[in-house]
Scaffold this motif. Sequence first.
Motif, PDB file in Angstrom:
ATOM      1  N   ASP A 117     -12.849  36.617  10.136  1.00  0.00           N
ATOM      2  CA  ASP A 117     -13.992  37.134  10.889  1.00  0.00           C
ATOM      3  C   ASP A 117     -14.305  36.097  11.953  1.00  0.00           C
ATOM      4  O   ASP A 117     -14.778  35.002  11.657  1.00  0.00           O
ATOM      5  CB  ASP A 117     -15.191  37.333   9.945  1.00  0.00           C
ATOM      6  CG  ASP A 117     -16.365  37.997  10.650  1.00  0.00           C
ATOM      7  OD1 ASP A 117     -16.427  37.936  11.890  1.00  0.00           O
ATOM      8  OD2 ASP A 117     -17.223  38.563   9.950  1.00  0.00           O
ATOM      9  N   LYS A 152      -7.351  37.125   6.663  1.00  0.00           N
ATOM     10  CA  LYS A 152      -8.235  37.981   7.443  1.00  0.00           C
ATOM     11  C   LYS A 152      -9.400  37.128   7.895  1.00  0.00           C
ATOM     12  O   LYS A 152     -10.103  36.546   7.074  1.00  0.00           O
ATOM     13  CB  LYS A 152      -8.695  39.181   6.625  1.00  0.00           C
ATOM     14  CG  LYS A 152      -7.553  40.123   6.267  1.00  0.00           C
ATOM     15  CD  LYS A 152      -8.031  41.343   5.504  1.00  0.00           C
ATOM     16  CE  LYS A 152      -6.847  42.270   5.199  1.00  0.00           C
ATOM     17  NZ  LYS A 152      -7.295  43.469   4.434  1.00  0.00           N
ATOM     18  N   HIS A 178     -17.708  34.394  12.134  1.00  0.00           N
ATOM     19  CA  HIS A 178     -18.121  33.515  11.041  1.00  0.00           C
ATOM     20  C   HIS A 178     -16.967  32.595  10.684  1.00  0.00           C
ATOM     21  O   HIS A 178     -15.796  32.987  10.740  1.00  0.00           O
ATOM     22  CB  HIS A 178     -18.545  34.343   9.816  1.00  0.00           C
ATOM     23  CG  HIS A 178     -19.668  35.292  10.129  1.00  0.00           C
ATOM     24  ND1 HIS A 178     -20.949  34.876  10.292  1.00  0.00           N
ATOM     25  CD2 HIS A 178     -19.655  36.632  10.357  1.00  0.00           C
ATOM     26  CE1 HIS A 178     -21.719  35.939  10.585  1.00  0.00           C
ATOM     27  NE2 HIS A 178     -20.960  37.002  10.627  1.00  0.00           N
ATOM     28  N   ARG A 212     -12.474  40.824  14.350  1.00  0.00           N
ATOM     29  CA  ARG A 212     -11.690  40.499  13.158  1.00  0.00           C
ATOM     30  C   ARG A 212     -10.224  40.322  13.539  1.00  0.00           C
ATOM     31  O   ARG A 212      -9.629  41.206  14.149  1.00  0.00           O
ATOM     32  CB  ARG A 212     -11.822  41.603  12.103  1.00  0.00           C
ATOM     33  CG  ARG A 212     -13.226  41.713  11.545  1.00  0.00           C
ATOM     34  CD  ARG A 212     -13.288  42.683  10.369  1.00  0.00           C
ATOM     35  NE  ARG A 212     -14.651  42.775   9.859  1.00  0.00           N
ATOM     36  CZ  ARG A 212     -15.198  41.921   9.000  1.00  0.00           C
ATOM     37  NH1 ARG A 212     -14.477  40.914   8.566  1.00  0.00           N
ATOM     38  NH2 ARG A 212     -16.436  42.066   8.589  1.00  0.00           N
TER      39      ARG A 212
END
Length: 590
Positions: free
Chosen positions: A572, A570, A575, A524
């Motif tokens: 990921d 933010k 993904h 992350r």
Amino acid sequence: MVYRLARLGVLFEQTTAIKKWANGIQVFEGYVRELLEQRSIPYSWLDRVEEAVSGQYDLVLAVLVDDLPRRTQEALLDYMNRGGIVVGYGSLNGLARDMGFRPVRHAQTGYAYVDGGEPAQTGLRFTQGCAWIKASGEGYRPQIAYAAAGRLEPEGYSGGELPALVSIRVGKGKLERWAIDIPNTIVRLQQGDGPVLSDGIPAADGTAELNDGLLKADDGGVMDWDKDRLQTPNGTPYMAYPYADYWRERWLSHLVSVCAGIGLTLPFADLLPDGVEGIAAISFDSDMNDNDSAETALRILSVHQVRSSWCILEPGYRPSIYDAAREDGHEIGLHFNAMESQGGRWSQEEFADQCRWFKSAAGEQRIGFNKNHYTRFEGWDDLFLWCEQNGIPLDQSRGPSKRGNVGFLFGTAQPYRPIASLRESNRLFQVLEVGFLSQDMGLDGWGDRSAIGLFLDTVQSVRGVAHFLFHQIYLLTDPAVREGFNDVVEQAKAKGFEFWTSGQLVAWENTRRSLKWSQPAPGRLSVERAVDGPGVVVYIPVPDGAQADGPVEYRYGHPCRRTVVHKELKLDTAHPNPKEEKSDCANSLI
């Protein structure tokens, strides 16, 4: 695969810098700070070698290191043996024997051929460097694995081939060493080889007679009259290559590649805002201060729906001109006059006096930008210091004063922070420099209109600012200049450029440079920005061997995930769908 943010350290030994300053030596190696912050790349600044080799950093840019102490060499060798990567820029000669190499003395200036993407006429001009070649014999480490890339062609050098970059395996890690001192080269291209104390060397063809007895910005240029100029379709020579911007691209591409090669990502920001294909700027100098010419300029600008930045020379226009300009969205700044023949002088006191005059006459509480009359310039950093002292965040003085050196005279189309001399400990000024390409396109014997498209295409290729200077008086008196102005606006708009004022440029630089990256958990990434403004495009390079979930864009030869940061992001990294969240924004100036 989970991406991990590269932990980048910049080793700049303070004790070494102090020793050099005490001996009158400029330390431009620290300009790597500007290269990193221009692209909002996360890094840590390290004063001692012990910090760099502590194990906290995956990659160390050893930009300033004392080569003599054996403990320093051993510390760096141990760090690399344990898996660390060290990057050097024309330095680290104390490690050459341990690597099985020998430094080669050659002329400081020349051309480098790095990746085949250099201009057709020449390689990339460099001004500082020291190459290594493989050596053998007593004291040299034998049979070390290495790879060499590119080549140098130093001026006047007749020895064997010199590599531009060597990559040397050291235990579990490696040394990546450029023969070129890239930060130093960029500084000297942008700001000159030294202080402006005398006339520059003129062009042999008579197109750029710098020896005019007037000290000015282009007296400090380092470009070659023969190798670094091309001709426009109409036969006018111009400085064709933004070498400093090309070096920035090679520098960034190499860092991204090194990190990707060990499974890490090094994110960076694009130079243009989201949705913007190019930035152009029009500035005016109010020479002669003719009120009718100012009104003519306002009418022409209104027709084109273009906002501009006006540099006002004492005694200036009547107050109603300033009001009308501001009402139409234009900005008003200073045109500092240091011409002795006109009652000016090059001094801190004179600059401050003209700042006070401007605020009173123009009804401005602050000064947003400055350009020096006749591009007058002396010394190395006086002007930037005076701008800083008077709260001026942007200067426009570095541009051509002669028809034969228009174009990329100082090797860049990008806004940048200048570096100070050793009297200010080679710090970065909190001032942006945005140089201009040419004066008064269409003016007889000066601005060749056939260069406009060439300038715009090159600026767009390096994602810089196409800054054109005009004088209001010529819009009134010279139809050819009016046509040149029309050409600039129409061609720029056709290529997707937006016209920005100086204030917009400062605000955008503040916004982009305010990004702060972190990795709160494996896989992350988080980035926040402290300044509001347009969306900042960021690229997250895909590490070698990783599978990119979703589409990628190639930047500087590397596949990257593209996303836009508005306030807080933010991401990921496993993904492709980032989630935008709100955060507080604060205002700041560069």
